[in-house]
Motif scaffolding. Sequence first.
Motif, mmCIF file in Angstrom:
data_model
loop_
_atom_site.group_PDB
_atom_site.id
_atom_site.type_symbol
_atom_site.label_atom_id
_atom_site.label_comp_id
_atom_site.label_asym_id
_atom_site.label_seq_id
_atom_site.Cartn_x
_atom_site.Cartn_y
_atom_site.Cartn_z
ATOM 1 N N UNK A 143 0.853 -1.233 0.158
ATOM 2 C CA UNK A 143 0.015 -0.084 -0.026
ATOM 3 C C UNK A 143 0.827 1.277 -0.084
ATOM 4 N N UNK A 144 0.426 2.324 -0.473
ATOM 5 C CA UNK A 144 1.254 3.637 -0.520
ATOM 6 C C UNK A 144 0.259 4.737 -0.211
ATOM 7 N N UNK A 145 0.708 5.861 0.057
ATOM 8 C CA UNK A 145 0.054 7.007 0.435
ATOM 9 C C UNK A 145 1.297 8.060 0.402
ATOM 10 N N UNK A 146 1.887 8.585 1.352
ATOM 11 C CA UNK A 146 3.040 9.557 1.370
ATOM 12 C C UNK A 146 4.143 8.616 1.628
ATOM 13 N N UNK A 147 3.961 7.318 1.826
ATOM 14 C CA UNK A 147 5.251 6.281 2.010
ATOM 15 C C UNK A 147 4.574 4.935 1.474
ATOM 16 N N UNK A 148 5.299 4.008 1.434
ATOM 17 C CA UNK A 148 5.096 2.737 1.047
ATOM 18 C C UNK A 148 5.167 1.684 2.178
ATOM 19 N N UNK A 149 4.415 0.835 2.361
ATOM 20 C CA UNK A 149 4.436 -0.272 3.371
ATOM 21 C C UNK A 149 3.727 -1.499 2.755
ATOM 22 N N UNK A 150 4.411 -2.691 3.418
ATOM 23 C CA UNK A 150 3.728 -4.262 3.108
ATOM 24 C C UNK A 150 2.419 -4.326 3.766
ATOM 25 N N UNK A 151 1.582 -5.014 2.964
ATOM 26 C CA UNK A 151 0.151 -5.230 3.367
ATOM 27 C C UNK A 151 0.257 -6.552 3.979
ATOM 28 N N UNK A 152 0.459 -6.805 5.292
ATOM 29 C CA UNK A 152 0.886 -7.882 6.097
ATOM 30 C C UNK A 152 0.004 -9.042 5.789
ATOM 31 N N UNK A 153 0.717 -10.163 5.200
ATOM 32 C CA UNK A 153 -0.096 -11.408 4.931
ATOM 33 C C UNK A 153 -1.087 -11.299 3.532
ATOM 34 N N UNK A 154 -0.842 -10.400 2.690
ATOM 35 C CA UNK A 154 -1.764 -9.898 1.865
ATOM 36 C C UNK A 154 -3.159 -9.692 2.222
ATOM 37 N N UNK A 155 -3.333 -9.071 3.151
ATOM 38 C CA UNK A 155 -4.783 -9.005 4.015
ATOM 39 C C UNK A 155 -5.373 -7.539 3.381
ATOM 40 N N UNK A 156 -5.658 -7.584 2.181
ATOM 41 C CA UNK A 156 -6.068 -6.511 1.614
ATOM 42 C C UNK A 156 -7.458 -5.977 2.446
ATOM 43 N N UNK A 157 -8.062 -6.617 3.199
ATOM 44 C CA UNK A 157 -9.206 -6.126 3.943
ATOM 45 C C UNK A 157 -8.911 -5.162 5.022
ATOM 46 N N UNK A 158 -7.333 -5.075 5.367
ATOM 47 C CA UNK A 158 -6.924 -4.239 6.291
ATOM 48 C C UNK A 158 -6.737 -2.665 5.645
ATOM 49 N N UNK A 159 -6.795 -2.665 4.496
ATOM 50 C CA UNK A 159 -6.748 -1.078 3.887
ATOM 51 C C UNK A 159 -7.614 -0.149 4.331
ATOM 52 N N UNK A 160 -7.061 1.017 4.715
ATOM 53 C CA UNK A 160 -8.155 1.742 5.467
ATOM 54 C C UNK A 160 -8.531 3.025 4.576
ATOM 55 N N UNK A 161 -7.778 3.259 3.498
ATOM 56 C CA UNK A 161 -8.165 4.368 2.449
ATOM 57 C C UNK A 161 -8.359 5.764 3.152
ATOM 58 N N UNK A 162 -7.504 5.848 4.025
ATOM 59 C CA UNK A 162 -7.537 7.150 4.867
ATOM 60 C C UNK A 162 -6.324 7.990 4.934
ATOM 61 N N UNK A 163 -5.327 7.396 4.216
ATOM 62 C CA UNK A 163 -4.282 8.230 4.595
ATOM 63 C C UNK A 163 -3.846 9.578 3.594
ATOM 64 N N UNK A 164 -2.926 10.192 3.918
ATOM 65 C CA UNK A 164 -2.580 11.570 3.207
ATOM 66 C C UNK A 164 -1.407 11.379 2.413
#
Length: 681
Positions: free
Chosen positions: A125-146
């Motif tokens: 996932x990325x917004x102002x930085x890039x990070x690993x989506x742990x375990x491929x858990x796409x449901x954990x995406x917040x869609x709230x970052x800046x």
Amino acid sequence: MLQIFSVGIHFDKHPVFLAALLILVWLFTVWVYRHTVPPVASWKRTVLKVLRILALAVVILLLWKPVLSVFVEESDIPILAVLIDDSASMGLVTGDSIRSDDVRAIFESPVWLDVESRFDVRYYAFADSVWVVSGGARDSLAFAYTGTDISGAWQRVPLFTVGIGDSTPAKDAMIVQTITNDIVYAGDVVPLDVRVRGVGIRGEGSVLRLSGPDGENLGTQSIRWKDNFTEETLSFSFTPAEAGTWKYQVSLDPLSDELTASNNRKSFYIKVLESKVSVLVLAGSPSFDLEFLTKSLHENPRITYTLRTQKVQGGYYEGSFPPAGDLDDFDLIILHHYPSSATSMGDLQAVSGAAKRNDCPVLFLMGSEVSLRKLDVITDVIPVRTMRYSGQTVEVSCVGASSHVIFEDDDGQPWIQWDGLPPLWTKPNIFVQKDGSQVIAAGYLQTVGDAFPAIVLRKAGWLKTMAVVPWGLWRWGFQLSQEHSGTLDAFLDRSIRYLVTREEDKLLRITTSKPIYQGGETVRLSAQVYSEGYEPVDGAEVEVLVTAGDETVRLVLDGEGNGRYSGDLSAWTEGEYNYEGTAKRGGMLGEDRGKFTVEAFNIEFLNTAMNPLLLRTVAAQSGGSFCTPETFPELAEYLQFPSRARSVSWEVPIWNRAWLLWIFVGLLSLEWLIRKRSGML
């Protein structure tokens, strides 16, 4: 998939010699065991021959240093990295669907399931930085970052971009920026400029409102949007009545069918000070140094001052000495080269009485004409005492002796550059610091290396006093270099702020990196811990309890050295947060509290349209391609990459293995045991 191509043994000497030597060992052993004393059965001689041949063969193998070589080829399926925009704009509604739902629909489609079966898929996932989506858990995406930092996600590999949303700007009104003063005085009129933007709402009207700390309406402005893209700046003014740090908010009334109302509000804080600091300056005589002092006070918007300059024959040039009632109204008394030989005892007793009666801070600036005998009369309101009288004047250089808020800017960073400051003057060894005082700057004579107190602070109860022993501070105000310009003004300003502000004297100070955060931003808390002597304290346990709504989070700050601590917090809701912190080391060192705000406004909402040109450019320059959710199946078919093959080889030395030695010993032992039991020589 794993494939072994070859396994072999190599020697450091030619194997032909090894074979020849083994044959000789065999022939020698057969010859030795052709006859035995006493004679034994032929099967027993055969066993003994085999044991002897094997034992000697082990020794020979060790001498030839055999090495086991393995060659392996590994075949891996291709790796596919999936970069998902997790910024707040992905939560907006476009047409009849939410952008984040469009993203999830792609991942749940049969086309994507086929892609996952053909690739080793890794999600980021990325917004102002890039990070690993742990375990491929796409449901954990917040869609709230800046922020949307595509460059941070681009690692110079082919990028295949999928555009989500509409490229046509949607109907939206927003507040872009607020401009006002951060620090004001109670009763002053404060100007405020608000920049607003309208997209796709030509001909419609909006109302902009300014709300005060208690939600009260402080003004409204009407806007008529002239074009499909309009920016305007509207002006307000308001008058804070009370001192403190107050939150204000500007808001646009929502429009029908507006894309989002999250960018219709914006908050800001202002720090309201009491009426300007009132300073009494008592000067021993007119001087060049006094001109620089009064010039700095005059140009400081926080200060109003009253000047009384001593005459040689007694009295003051500007008028009479302030009566006792007026002395009580001052927030600070500055003794500039004062008292002189002409100062009356009554005036000195009045100064001492006002300082002790009202805890009025005193700033003593030493000068060559100060009468030390009369200074002893008010020694109880200055942090130094006279040790001996001296008529000798010498040059002295000043250097910081300890960390202190006077020498730090508003961000807690050192601002004063001691190196290169011109020397001042002093009379050496005439003062010593009192018990309980703190030396924050030391003086070094030009001819002698011994240090003496140059700038001294003392706090007795709520009474703060400060003494600057060297004189000639005007030299610090005569600096033209960039690193030293403004040194005198900054030193006087921060000294006065320290003396008159009790809050800055707290032993624990906790602050946030800014008063207002956008949704999805990380909140950074910083703390400074000091001892009673105002020395930085390391090794303390600094704990902060942060509360918003019904939820409270405990945060322990990490030490950074020199009395500084920090920690990061992820905000869990919009609104106002309150925090309370404590510092302990053995016992309680200090407490502090404060607040900050997390608002729905997000920079992501300033430009909400999908940018197909940027996505196409990124894809083309990286060797990939661009598609939309509708054409995504075509992109999935295009993703055809061969498996990755890589060869691996390694060598395992055999000759240095301990088990070979044990085999050799075991074979010889077994041979000896059979011979012994058979009575053989």
